[in-house]
Design an enzyme around this catalytic site. Structure first.
Site, PDB file in Angstrom:
ATOM      1  N   GLU A 310       0.836  -1.205   0.000  1.00  0.00           N
ATOM      2  CA  GLU A 310       0.000   0.000   0.000  1.00  0.00           C
ATOM      3  C   GLU A 310       0.870   1.253   0.000  1.00  0.00           C
ATOM      4  OE1 GLU A 310      -3.462   2.050   2.832  1.00  0.00           O
ATOM      5  OE2 GLU A 310      -2.132   0.500   3.632  1.00  0.00           O
ATOM      6  N   LYS A 370      -9.813   1.685  -3.204  1.00  0.00           N
ATOM      7  CA  LYS A 370     -10.244   1.228  -1.886  1.00  0.00           C
ATOM      8  C   LYS A 370     -11.665   1.697  -1.604  1.00  0.00           C
ATOM      9  CE  LYS A 370      -8.762   1.058   2.962  1.00  0.00           C
ATOM     10  NZ  LYS A 370      -7.770   1.525   3.941  1.00  0.00           N
ATOM     11  N   CYS A 420      -5.272  -2.679   3.014  1.00  0.00           N
ATOM     12  CA  CYS A 420      -5.144  -2.502   4.466  1.00  0.00           C
ATOM     13  C   CYS A 420      -6.284  -3.188   5.199  1.00  0.00           C
ATOM     14  CB  CYS A 420      -5.035  -1.026   4.798  1.00  0.00           C
ATOM     15  SG  CYS A 420      -4.403  -0.712   6.470  1.00  0.00           S
TER      16      CYS A 420
END
Length: 551
Positions: A310, A370, A420
Protein backbone atom coordinates in the site's frame (compact mmCIF):
# COMPACT_ATOMS: atom_id res chain seq x y z
CA UNK A 1 -18.05 -6.85 46.09
CA UNK A 2 -18.65 -4.28 43.37
CA UNK A 3 -14.95 -3.40 43.34
CA UNK A 4 -14.00 -7.07 43.09
CA UNK A 5 -16.26 -7.61 40.10
CA UNK A 6 -14.92 -4.48 38.42
CA UNK A 7 -11.33 -5.65 38.79
CA UNK A 8 -12.21 -9.15 37.63
CA UNK A 9 -13.98 -7.81 34.54
CA UNK A 10 -11.17 -5.45 33.61
CA UNK A 11 -8.72 -8.34 33.88
CA UNK A 12 -11.00 -10.70 31.94
CA UNK A 13 -11.48 -8.11 29.18
CA UNK A 14 -7.73 -7.66 28.88
CA UNK A 15 -7.26 -11.45 28.73
CA UNK A 16 -9.78 -11.63 25.89
CA UNK A 17 -7.68 -9.06 24.01
CA UNK A 18 -4.56 -11.17 24.56
CA UNK A 19 -6.40 -14.19 23.18
CA UNK A 20 -6.64 -12.61 19.71
CA UNK A 21 -2.86 -12.84 19.20
CA UNK A 22 -0.58 -13.68 22.14
CA UNK A 23 1.84 -10.70 22.24
CA UNK A 24 4.55 -11.86 24.65
CA UNK A 25 7.70 -13.42 23.24
CA UNK A 26 9.18 -14.19 26.66
CA UNK A 27 6.01 -15.99 27.81
CA UNK A 28 5.58 -18.05 24.66
CA UNK A 29 5.50 -21.58 26.07
CA UNK A 30 4.80 -24.11 23.35
CA UNK A 31 4.00 -26.82 25.89
CA UNK A 32 1.11 -24.75 27.20
CA UNK A 33 -0.05 -23.74 23.74
CA UNK A 34 1.22 -20.16 24.11
CA UNK A 35 2.93 -19.12 20.88
CA UNK A 36 3.84 -15.50 20.25
CA UNK A 37 1.55 -13.98 17.63
CA UNK A 38 -0.93 -16.86 17.70
CA UNK A 39 -4.56 -16.84 18.94
CA UNK A 40 -5.45 -18.43 22.28
CA UNK A 41 -9.07 -19.68 22.02
CA UNK A 42 -9.19 -21.15 25.53
CA UNK A 43 -8.36 -17.77 27.08
CA UNK A 44 -11.11 -16.10 25.05
CA UNK A 45 -13.70 -18.64 26.12
CA UNK A 46 -12.78 -18.41 29.80
CA UNK A 47 -12.74 -14.60 29.73
CA UNK A 48 -16.22 -14.42 28.23
CA UNK A 49 -17.44 -16.93 30.80
CA UNK A 50 -16.36 -14.52 33.55
CA UNK A 51 -18.49 -11.82 31.94
CA UNK A 52 -21.56 -14.08 31.91
CA UNK A 53 -21.03 -14.90 35.60
CA UNK A 54 -20.74 -11.20 36.40
CA UNK A 55 -23.96 -10.37 34.57
CA UNK A 56 -25.79 -13.21 36.32
CA UNK A 57 -24.70 -11.86 39.72
CA UNK A 58 -25.70 -8.29 38.89
CA UNK A 59 -28.48 -6.89 41.13
CA UNK A 60 -30.10 -4.92 38.28
CA UNK A 61 -30.02 -4.50 34.55
CA UNK A 62 -28.19 -1.20 35.01
CA UNK A 63 -25.43 -2.92 36.94
CA UNK A 64 -25.33 -5.65 34.25
CA UNK A 65 -24.85 -2.98 31.58
CA UNK A 66 -22.08 -1.34 33.62
CA UNK A 67 -20.23 -4.60 34.13
CA UNK A 68 -20.47 -5.51 30.46
CA UNK A 69 -19.25 -2.06 29.48
CA UNK A 70 -16.20 -2.39 31.75
CA UNK A 71 -15.34 -5.76 30.26
CA UNK A 72 -15.72 -4.47 26.69
CA UNK A 73 -13.72 -1.33 27.46
CA UNK A 74 -10.73 -3.35 28.68
CA UNK A 75 -11.05 -5.82 25.81
CA UNK A 76 -11.27 -3.17 23.10
CA UNK A 77 -8.51 -0.99 24.55
CA UNK A 78 -6.33 -4.09 24.79
CA UNK A 79 -7.18 -5.05 21.20
CA UNK A 80 -6.34 -1.79 19.44
CA UNK A 81 -4.19 0.15 21.92
CA UNK A 82 -1.63 0.48 19.10
CA UNK A 83 -3.74 3.24 17.57
CA UNK A 84 -1.91 5.35 20.13
CA UNK A 85 1.31 4.80 18.15
CA UNK A 86 -0.16 6.19 14.94
CA UNK A 87 -1.59 9.26 16.63
CA UNK A 88 1.29 10.02 19.00
CA UNK A 89 4.48 8.75 17.34
CA UNK A 90 3.58 9.46 13.72
CA UNK A 91 0.61 11.82 14.00
CA UNK A 92 2.26 14.25 16.39
CA UNK A 93 -0.62 14.25 18.88
CA UNK A 94 0.28 14.76 22.53
CA UNK A 95 0.50 11.49 24.48
CA UNK A 96 -2.36 12.17 26.91
CA UNK A 97 -4.67 13.24 24.08
CA UNK A 98 -3.77 10.20 21.96
CA UNK A 99 -4.40 7.87 24.91
CA UNK A 100 -7.71 9.62 25.59
CA UNK A 101 -8.71 9.22 21.93
CA UNK A 102 -8.12 5.45 22.05
CA UNK A 103 -10.03 5.24 25.33
CA UNK A 104 -12.96 7.26 24.01
CA UNK A 105 -13.21 5.11 20.88
CA UNK A 106 -13.23 1.94 22.99
CA UNK A 107 -15.72 3.47 25.44
CA UNK A 108 -18.12 4.33 22.63
CA UNK A 109 -17.87 0.92 20.94
CA UNK A 110 -18.33 -0.78 24.32
CA UNK A 111 -21.84 0.70 24.49
CA UNK A 112 -23.06 -1.91 21.99
CA UNK A 113 -22.03 -4.67 24.38
CA UNK A 114 -23.40 -2.80 27.40
CA UNK A 115 -26.82 -2.85 25.76
CA UNK A 116 -26.44 -6.59 25.09
CA UNK A 117 -25.50 -7.22 28.73
CA UNK A 118 -28.47 -5.24 30.02
CA UNK A 119 -30.86 -7.26 27.86
CA UNK A 120 -29.24 -10.59 28.73
CA UNK A 121 -29.80 -9.88 32.44
CA UNK A 122 -33.46 -10.75 31.82
CA UNK A 123 -32.48 -14.39 31.19
CA UNK A 124 -30.07 -14.77 34.12
CA UNK A 125 -32.33 -17.38 35.80
CA UNK A 126 -33.24 -19.23 32.59
CA UNK A 127 -31.99 -22.71 31.75
CA UNK A 128 -28.44 -22.99 30.43
CA UNK A 129 -29.76 -23.61 26.93
CA UNK A 130 -31.87 -20.45 26.90
CA UNK A 131 -29.01 -18.45 28.39
CA UNK A 132 -26.63 -19.83 25.79
CA UNK A 133 -28.92 -18.95 22.89
CA UNK A 134 -29.96 -15.52 24.14
CA UNK A 135 -26.41 -14.47 25.01
CA UNK A 136 -25.07 -15.69 21.65
CA UNK A 137 -27.78 -13.79 19.78
CA UNK A 138 -27.24 -10.57 21.72
CA UNK A 139 -23.47 -10.80 21.45
CA UNK A 140 -23.74 -11.35 17.69
CA UNK A 141 -25.98 -8.34 17.25
CA UNK A 142 -23.51 -6.22 19.23
CA UNK A 143 -20.58 -7.49 17.14
CA UNK A 144 -22.41 -6.81 13.88
CA UNK A 145 -23.43 -3.35 15.05
CA UNK A 146 -19.84 -2.51 15.94
CA UNK A 147 -18.64 -3.83 12.61
CA UNK A 148 -21.15 -2.01 10.41
CA UNK A 149 -22.65 1.11 11.99
CA UNK A 150 -20.90 4.47 11.52
CA UNK A 151 -18.55 2.88 8.92
CA UNK A 152 -17.80 0.01 11.32
CA UNK A 153 -14.66 -0.96 13.23
CA UNK A 154 -14.81 -4.73 13.87
CA UNK A 155 -11.14 -5.16 14.82
CA UNK A 156 -10.80 -7.71 17.63
CA UNK A 157 -14.05 -9.65 17.10
CA UNK A 158 -13.86 -12.78 19.25
CA UNK A 159 -14.19 -15.11 16.26
CA UNK A 160 -10.57 -14.32 15.33
CA UNK A 161 -9.40 -16.10 18.47
CA UNK A 162 -10.93 -19.27 16.95
CA UNK A 163 -9.35 -19.12 13.49
CA UNK A 164 -7.80 -22.51 14.29
CA UNK A 165 -10.22 -24.13 16.73
CA UNK A 166 -13.25 -23.43 14.49
CA UNK A 167 -11.51 -23.43 11.11
CA UNK A 168 -13.99 -25.95 9.69
CA UNK A 169 -16.92 -23.62 10.46
CA UNK A 170 -15.50 -20.52 8.77
CA UNK A 171 -16.67 -21.42 5.22
CA UNK A 172 -20.20 -21.83 6.60
CA UNK A 173 -20.84 -19.02 9.08
CA UNK A 174 -17.86 -16.64 8.93
CA UNK A 175 -16.20 -14.87 11.82
CA UNK A 176 -19.44 -13.65 13.43
CA UNK A 177 -20.99 -17.10 13.37
CA UNK A 178 -17.84 -18.51 14.98
CA UNK A 179 -18.05 -15.83 17.66
CA UNK A 180 -21.71 -16.67 18.24
CA UNK A 181 -20.87 -20.31 18.93
CA UNK A 182 -18.06 -19.33 21.30
CA UNK A 183 -20.45 -16.98 23.13
CA UNK A 184 -23.14 -19.67 23.35
CA UNK A 185 -20.79 -22.23 24.85
CA UNK A 186 -19.35 -19.69 27.32
CA UNK A 187 -22.82 -18.62 28.46
CA UNK A 188 -24.21 -22.14 28.62
CA UNK A 189 -21.37 -23.47 30.73
CA UNK A 190 -21.36 -20.42 33.01
CA UNK A 191 -25.09 -20.94 33.60
CA UNK A 192 -24.56 -24.63 34.31
CA UNK A 193 -21.83 -23.74 36.80
CA UNK A 194 -24.06 -21.27 38.60
CA UNK A 195 -26.98 -23.68 38.79
CA UNK A 196 -25.03 -26.77 39.85
CA UNK A 197 -26.44 -28.41 42.94
CA UNK A 198 -29.61 -26.34 42.78
CA UNK A 199 -33.04 -27.02 41.43
CA UNK A 200 -34.60 -23.85 40.04
CA UNK A 201 -38.33 -23.70 39.63
CA UNK A 202 -39.75 -25.97 36.94
CA UNK A 203 -36.67 -28.20 37.11
CA UNK A 204 -36.93 -31.84 38.30
CA UNK A 205 -36.18 -32.28 42.00
CA UNK A 206 -33.56 -34.95 42.64
CA UNK A 207 -33.01 -34.48 46.38
CA UNK A 208 -29.26 -34.19 46.02
CA UNK A 209 -26.94 -33.70 43.12
CA UNK A 210 -28.60 -32.24 40.09
CA UNK A 211 -29.26 -34.76 37.36
CA UNK A 212 -27.80 -34.38 33.89
CA UNK A 213 -31.29 -33.56 32.64
CA UNK A 214 -31.84 -30.76 35.15
CA UNK A 215 -28.34 -29.40 34.70
CA UNK A 216 -28.88 -29.10 30.97
CA UNK A 217 -32.34 -27.66 31.32
CA UNK A 218 -33.95 -30.49 29.39
CA UNK A 219 -33.21 -32.68 26.40
CA UNK A 220 -32.86 -29.73 24.06
CA UNK A 221 -29.60 -28.72 25.78
CA UNK A 222 -27.78 -31.95 24.97
CA UNK A 223 -26.50 -30.58 21.65
CA UNK A 224 -24.88 -27.76 23.63
CA UNK A 225 -23.15 -30.22 25.96
CA UNK A 226 -22.07 -32.38 23.05
CA UNK A 227 -20.64 -29.37 21.23
CA UNK A 228 -18.63 -28.39 24.28
CA UNK A 229 -17.33 -31.93 24.74
CA UNK A 230 -16.19 -32.00 21.11
CA UNK A 231 -14.78 -28.49 21.21
CA UNK A 232 -12.80 -28.63 24.47
CA UNK A 233 -9.86 -30.51 22.91
CA UNK A 234 -9.75 -27.88 20.15
CA UNK A 235 -9.60 -25.11 22.74
CA UNK A 236 -6.58 -26.69 24.37
CA UNK A 237 -4.93 -27.82 21.12
CA UNK A 238 -6.26 -25.42 18.44
CA UNK A 239 -4.03 -26.95 15.75
CA UNK A 240 -6.46 -29.88 15.78
CA UNK A 241 -9.08 -27.54 14.36
CA UNK A 242 -6.90 -26.80 11.37
CA UNK A 243 -6.25 -30.52 10.97
CA UNK A 244 -9.99 -31.17 10.85
CA UNK A 245 -10.57 -28.34 8.38
CA UNK A 246 -8.00 -29.83 6.02
CA UNK A 247 -9.95 -33.09 5.99
CA UNK A 248 -13.40 -31.56 5.56
CA UNK A 249 -14.99 -31.50 2.09
CA UNK A 250 -13.79 -28.51 0.06
CA UNK A 251 -16.16 -26.11 -1.67
CA UNK A 252 -13.52 -24.95 -4.12
CA UNK A 253 -11.22 -26.52 -6.69
CA UNK A 254 -7.78 -25.62 -8.03
CA UNK A 255 -7.25 -23.24 -10.96
CA UNK A 256 -3.53 -24.01 -11.13
CA UNK A 257 -0.60 -22.28 -9.49
CA UNK A 258 1.81 -19.51 -10.36
CA UNK A 259 4.85 -17.84 -8.75
CA UNK A 260 4.33 -14.63 -6.79
CA UNK A 261 6.90 -12.19 -5.40
CA UNK A 262 5.89 -9.91 -2.52
CA UNK A 263 8.02 -6.84 -1.76
CA UNK A 264 8.47 -5.38 1.73
CA UNK A 265 10.26 -2.03 1.74
CA UNK A 266 10.32 -1.41 5.50
CA UNK A 267 10.33 2.35 4.95
CA UNK A 268 10.19 4.07 8.34
CA UNK A 269 6.79 5.70 8.72
CA UNK A 270 8.24 8.95 10.04
CA UNK A 271 10.43 9.15 6.90
CA UNK A 272 8.00 7.74 4.34
CA UNK A 273 6.62 11.10 3.15
CA UNK A 274 9.83 13.14 3.42
CA UNK A 275 10.74 14.48 -0.05
CA UNK A 276 14.51 14.11 0.44
CA UNK A 277 14.57 10.83 2.38
CA UNK A 278 11.66 8.38 2.21
CA UNK A 279 10.28 9.23 -1.21
CA UNK A 280 13.59 9.02 -3.15
CA UNK A 281 14.44 5.77 -1.38
CA UNK A 282 11.03 4.23 -2.20
CA UNK A 283 11.29 5.25 -5.85
CA UNK A 284 14.75 3.72 -6.22
CA UNK A 285 14.29 0.59 -4.08
CA UNK A 286 10.94 -0.51 -5.45
CA UNK A 287 12.03 0.08 -9.05
CA UNK A 288 15.17 -2.01 -8.54
CA UNK A 289 13.45 -4.79 -6.58
CA UNK A 290 10.60 -5.01 -9.10
CA UNK A 291 13.15 -5.46 -11.89
CA UNK A 292 15.00 -8.14 -9.90
CA UNK A 293 11.76 -9.95 -9.13
CA UNK A 294 10.79 -9.92 -12.81
CA UNK A 295 14.23 -11.30 -13.65
CA UNK A 296 13.69 -14.24 -11.30
CA UNK A 297 10.23 -14.90 -12.70
CA UNK A 298 11.51 -14.74 -16.29
CA UNK A 299 14.28 -17.18 -15.39
CA UNK A 300 11.68 -19.59 -13.98
CA UNK A 301 9.95 -19.60 -17.37
CA UNK A 302 6.40 -19.15 -16.06
CA UNK A 303 4.25 -16.01 -15.90
CA UNK A 304 3.93 -14.69 -12.37
CA UNK A 305 2.98 -11.65 -10.33
CA UNK A 306 4.96 -9.06 -8.37
CA UNK A 307 3.07 -7.18 -5.64
CA UNK A 308 4.18 -3.93 -3.96
CA UNK A 309 2.53 -2.74 -0.70
CA UNK A 310 0.00 0.00 0.00
CA UNK A 311 1.24 3.48 -0.98
CA UNK A 312 4.58 1.93 -1.87
CA UNK A 313 5.18 5.19 -3.73
CA UNK A 314 3.54 7.96 -1.64
CA UNK A 315 3.07 10.28 -4.60
CA UNK A 316 0.34 10.79 -7.16
CA UNK A 317 1.34 9.23 -10.50
CA UNK A 318 1.63 12.59 -12.25
CA UNK A 319 4.05 13.79 -9.55
CA UNK A 320 6.55 11.06 -10.39
CA UNK A 321 9.33 11.75 -12.91
CA UNK A 322 8.27 10.45 -16.37
CA UNK A 323 11.72 8.84 -16.70
CA UNK A 324 10.97 6.72 -13.63
CA UNK A 325 7.71 5.55 -15.21
CA UNK A 326 9.49 4.84 -18.48
CA UNK A 327 12.01 2.57 -16.75
CA UNK A 328 9.43 0.93 -14.46
CA UNK A 329 6.85 0.16 -17.14
CA UNK A 330 9.51 -0.67 -19.71
CA UNK A 331 10.82 -3.48 -17.52
CA UNK A 332 7.29 -4.89 -17.16
CA UNK A 333 6.82 -4.72 -20.93
CA UNK A 334 10.00 -6.74 -21.47
CA UNK A 335 8.90 -9.44 -18.99
CA UNK A 336 6.35 -12.22 -19.00
CA UNK A 337 4.83 -11.31 -15.63
CA UNK A 338 2.42 -8.74 -14.18
CA UNK A 339 2.93 -6.16 -11.44
CA UNK A 340 0.53 -4.64 -8.89
CA UNK A 341 1.46 -1.55 -6.87
CA UNK A 342 -0.27 0.39 -4.11
CA UNK A 343 -0.34 4.10 -4.94
CA UNK A 344 -2.68 7.10 -4.47
CA UNK A 345 -4.43 8.15 -7.68
CA UNK A 346 -6.19 11.41 -8.56
CA UNK A 347 -5.39 15.07 -8.12
CA UNK A 348 -5.45 17.60 -5.34
CA UNK A 349 -8.38 19.51 -6.84
CA UNK A 350 -10.82 16.68 -7.55
CA UNK A 351 -9.59 14.38 -4.80
CA UNK A 352 -7.76 11.08 -4.85
CA UNK A 353 -8.20 7.42 -4.08
CA UNK A 354 -6.12 4.86 -2.22
CA UNK A 355 -5.57 2.51 -5.13
CA UNK A 356 -3.88 -0.53 -6.58
CA UNK A 357 -2.62 -0.21 -10.15
CA UNK A 358 -1.67 -3.27 -12.16
CA UNK A 359 0.01 -3.87 -15.50
CA UNK A 360 0.45 -6.93 -17.69
CA UNK A 361 3.39 -7.19 -20.15
CA UNK A 362 1.18 -5.59 -22.80
CA UNK A 363 0.89 -2.63 -20.40
CA UNK A 364 -2.85 -3.14 -20.11
CA UNK A 365 -3.65 -1.24 -16.92
CA UNK A 366 -5.88 -2.42 -14.10
CA UNK A 367 -7.15 -0.22 -11.27
CA UNK A 368 -8.76 -0.95 -7.93
CA UNK A 369 -9.89 1.86 -5.60
CA UNK A 370 -10.24 1.23 -1.89
CA UNK A 371 -13.90 1.04 -0.92
CA UNK A 372 -13.87 0.94 2.90
CA UNK A 373 -11.90 3.94 4.08
CA UNK A 374 -10.42 4.38 7.55
CA UNK A 375 -12.16 7.14 9.52
CA UNK A 376 -9.76 9.87 10.68
CA UNK A 377 -6.98 8.28 8.62
CA UNK A 378 -8.47 8.39 5.10
CA UNK A 379 -11.52 10.58 5.53
CA UNK A 380 -12.76 13.05 8.10
CA UNK A 381 -16.15 12.29 9.68
CA UNK A 382 -18.49 15.27 9.97
CA UNK A 383 -17.64 17.67 12.84
CA UNK A 384 -14.20 16.09 13.44
CA UNK A 385 -11.89 18.25 11.33
CA UNK A 386 -10.51 19.71 14.59
CA UNK A 387 -9.29 16.24 15.53
CA UNK A 388 -7.37 15.79 12.26
CA UNK A 389 -5.90 19.27 12.64
CA UNK A 390 -4.24 18.11 15.88
CA UNK A 391 -2.23 15.50 13.96
CA UNK A 392 0.31 15.65 11.15
CA UNK A 393 -0.87 12.79 8.93
CA UNK A 394 -0.63 13.40 5.15
CA UNK A 395 -3.10 12.07 2.60
CA UNK A 396 -6.11 12.09 4.87
CA UNK A 397 -9.07 12.80 2.56
CA UNK A 398 -9.56 9.96 0.08
CA UNK A 399 -12.58 9.26 -2.09
CA UNK A 400 -14.04 5.73 -1.82
CA UNK A 401 -14.25 3.26 -4.66
CA UNK A 402 -17.24 1.04 -5.35
CA UNK A 403 -18.19 -2.22 -3.68
CA UNK A 404 -17.48 -5.48 -5.53
CA UNK A 405 -14.96 -4.25 -8.11
CA UNK A 406 -13.81 -6.65 -10.81
CA UNK A 407 -10.56 -8.58 -10.27
CA UNK A 408 -7.43 -8.33 -12.40
CA UNK A 409 -7.20 -11.23 -14.87
CA UNK A 410 -3.77 -12.61 -15.59
CA UNK A 411 -2.12 -15.98 -16.31
CA UNK A 412 -5.34 -17.93 -15.91
CA UNK A 413 -6.09 -16.37 -12.51
CA UNK A 414 -8.27 -13.53 -11.25
CA UNK A 415 -6.58 -11.39 -8.58
CA UNK A 416 -8.94 -9.56 -6.20
CA UNK A 417 -7.20 -6.71 -4.37
CA UNK A 418 -8.11 -5.28 -0.99
CA UNK A 419 -6.23 -2.54 0.82
CA UNK A 420 -5.14 -2.50 4.47
CA UNK A 421 -8.02 -3.09 6.87
CA UNK A 422 -10.54 -3.84 4.12
CA UNK A 423 -9.84 -7.49 4.86
CA UNK A 424 -11.67 -7.05 8.17
CA UNK A 425 -14.94 -6.96 6.27
CA UNK A 426 -15.54 -10.46 4.95
CA UNK A 427 -19.04 -9.61 3.78
CA UNK A 428 -17.59 -6.83 1.61
CA UNK A 429 -14.93 -9.08 0.09
CA UNK A 430 -17.74 -11.55 -0.60
CA UNK A 431 -19.50 -8.91 -2.72
CA UNK A 432 -16.99 -9.69 -5.49
CA UNK A 433 -18.37 -13.27 -5.54
CA UNK A 434 -21.87 -12.39 -6.78
CA UNK A 435 -21.13 -13.51 -10.35
CA UNK A 436 -19.62 -17.01 -10.09
CA UNK A 437 -17.67 -16.87 -13.36
CA UNK A 438 -15.96 -13.60 -12.40
CA UNK A 439 -14.97 -14.32 -8.81
CA UNK A 440 -11.38 -13.81 -7.65
CA UNK A 441 -9.23 -16.93 -7.57
CA UNK A 442 -6.54 -15.24 -5.46
CA UNK A 443 -7.00 -12.46 -2.89
CA UNK A 444 -4.30 -9.78 -2.74
CA UNK A 445 -3.93 -7.54 0.29
CA UNK A 446 -1.59 -4.55 0.24
CA UNK A 447 -1.04 -2.88 3.60
CA UNK A 448 1.07 -0.39 5.50
CA UNK A 449 0.99 -1.33 9.18
CA UNK A 450 4.04 0.86 9.66
CA UNK A 451 1.65 3.39 11.24
CA UNK A 452 1.46 1.12 14.30
CA UNK A 453 5.12 0.25 14.81
CA UNK A 454 6.39 -3.14 15.95
CA UNK A 455 3.21 -4.08 17.80
CA UNK A 456 0.74 -6.93 18.02
CA UNK A 457 -1.28 -5.22 15.25
CA UNK A 458 0.94 -7.07 12.76
CA UNK A 459 0.04 -10.46 14.28
CA UNK A 460 -3.64 -9.60 14.65
CA UNK A 461 -3.81 -8.60 10.99
CA UNK A 462 -2.28 -11.94 9.97
CA UNK A 463 -5.03 -13.81 11.83
CA UNK A 464 -7.66 -11.62 10.17
CA UNK A 465 -6.27 -12.48 6.73
CA UNK A 466 -6.21 -16.18 7.62
CA UNK A 467 -9.89 -16.06 8.51
CA UNK A 468 -10.82 -14.36 5.24
CA UNK A 469 -8.96 -17.11 3.38
CA UNK A 470 -10.94 -19.72 5.31
CA UNK A 471 -14.32 -18.02 4.81
CA UNK A 472 -13.92 -17.80 1.04
CA UNK A 473 -11.48 -20.72 0.55
CA UNK A 474 -9.19 -18.47 -1.42
CA UNK A 475 -5.45 -17.95 -0.98
CA UNK A 476 -4.46 -14.53 0.35
CA UNK A 477 -1.11 -12.97 -0.50
CA UNK A 478 -0.10 -9.94 1.54
CA UNK A 479 2.50 -7.34 0.53
CA UNK A 480 3.13 -4.91 3.38
CA UNK A 481 5.59 -2.17 4.24
CA UNK A 482 6.73 -3.61 7.59
CA UNK A 483 4.83 -6.93 8.06
CA UNK A 484 3.17 -9.31 7.94
CA UNK A 485 4.18 -9.96 4.32
CA UNK A 486 3.00 -13.52 3.79
CA UNK A 487 1.32 -16.09 1.61
CA UNK A 488 -1.75 -17.86 3.05
CA UNK A 489 -3.42 -20.80 1.35
CA UNK A 490 -7.16 -21.46 0.96
CA UNK A 491 -7.25 -23.35 4.28
CA UNK A 492 -5.82 -20.45 6.26
CA UNK A 493 -2.33 -21.93 6.57
CA UNK A 494 0.63 -19.56 6.37
CA UNK A 495 2.77 -20.88 3.50
CA UNK A 496 5.62 -18.43 4.01
CA UNK A 497 6.17 -15.18 5.88
CA UNK A 498 8.88 -12.56 5.52
CA UNK A 499 10.47 -11.34 8.79
CA UNK A 500 8.83 -8.18 10.06
CA UNK A 501 10.66 -4.84 10.06
CA UNK A 502 13.16 -6.06 7.48
CA UNK A 503 13.60 -5.22 3.83
CA UNK A 504 13.45 -7.67 0.95
CA UNK A 505 11.28 -9.94 -1.18
CA UNK A 506 9.26 -13.07 -0.46
CA UNK A 507 9.07 -15.61 -3.29
CA UNK A 508 6.35 -18.23 -3.14
CA UNK A 509 3.98 -20.28 -5.27
CA UNK A 510 0.24 -19.73 -4.94
CA UNK A 511 -2.58 -22.05 -5.99
CA UNK A 512 -5.72 -20.24 -7.15
CA UNK A 513 -9.19 -21.60 -6.35
CA UNK A 514 -12.61 -21.45 -7.94
CA UNK A 515 -16.03 -22.25 -6.49
CA UNK A 516 -18.17 -20.78 -3.73
CA UNK A 517 -18.33 -21.57 -0.04
CA UNK A 518 -21.70 -21.31 1.72
CA UNK A 519 -20.48 -18.09 3.37
CA UNK A 520 -19.51 -16.62 0.00
CA UNK A 521 -22.96 -17.49 -1.39
CA UNK A 522 -25.08 -15.91 1.31
CA UNK A 523 -22.79 -13.00 2.20
CA UNK A 524 -22.34 -12.02 -1.45
CA UNK A 525 -26.07 -11.44 -1.90
CA UNK A 526 -27.34 -10.49 1.55
CA UNK A 527 -24.34 -9.32 3.53
CA UNK A 528 -24.73 -9.95 7.25
CA UNK A 529 -28.53 -9.74 7.24
CA UNK A 530 -29.04 -13.52 7.50
CA UNK A 531 -27.06 -13.54 10.76
CA UNK A 532 -28.97 -10.53 12.07
CA UNK A 533 -32.30 -12.15 11.18
CA UNK A 534 -31.33 -15.45 12.79
CA UNK A 535 -30.18 -13.68 15.97
CA UNK A 536 -33.45 -11.75 16.13
CA UNK A 537 -35.45 -14.96 15.64
CA UNK A 538 -33.51 -16.70 18.43
CA UNK A 539 -34.22 -13.79 20.78
CA UNK A 540 -37.91 -13.90 19.92
CA UNK A 541 -38.06 -17.63 20.67
CA UNK A 542 -36.20 -17.19 23.95
CA UNK A 543 -38.51 -14.34 24.93
CA UNK A 544 -41.56 -16.44 24.16
CA UNK A 545 -40.22 -19.41 26.10
CA UNK A 546 -39.58 -17.34 29.23
CA UNK A 547 -42.30 -14.70 28.89
CA UNK A 548 -44.22 -16.16 31.80
CA UNK A 549 -41.25 -16.24 34.14
CA UNK A 550 -40.40 -13.47 36.56
CA UNK A 551 -37.33 -11.43 35.60
Amino acid sequence: MRGAWSLALLLAGFVQALALAWPFQTLALAGLGLHAGEPMPLLQWLALGVLVLAISHAPSWRRAAWRTWLFALAWLCGSFWWLFVSMNTYGGMAGPLAAAAVGLLAAFLALYYAAAGALFWRWRHATPLVQALSFAALWTLAEVARGTLLTGFPWGAIGYAHVDSMAALAPWVGVYGMGALAAALAAGMAAAWLQRGTAPRNWPQTGGLVSARSLSGGRLAWPLLLLLALWLPLLVWPAMGNWLAQRAPLWTSSTGSLPVVLLQGNVAQDRKFEPHVGIPFALQWYKEQTALALDRLDAAGQPGLVVLPETAIPLLPQEIDPLWWEAFLGRIERSQSAVMIGIPVGDWREGYTNSVLGWTPTLQQYRYDKYHLVPFGEFVPPFFQWFIDMMQIPLGAYRPGTLGQAPMEWAGQRFGPNICYEDLFGEELAAAFRIPGLTPTVLVNVSNIGWFGDTVAIDQHRQIARLRALELQRPMVRATNTGSTAGIDHLGRVLAEFPRLTRGALDLRVEGRTGLTPFARWAAHWGLWPLVGLAALVLALCWRRTSGAKP
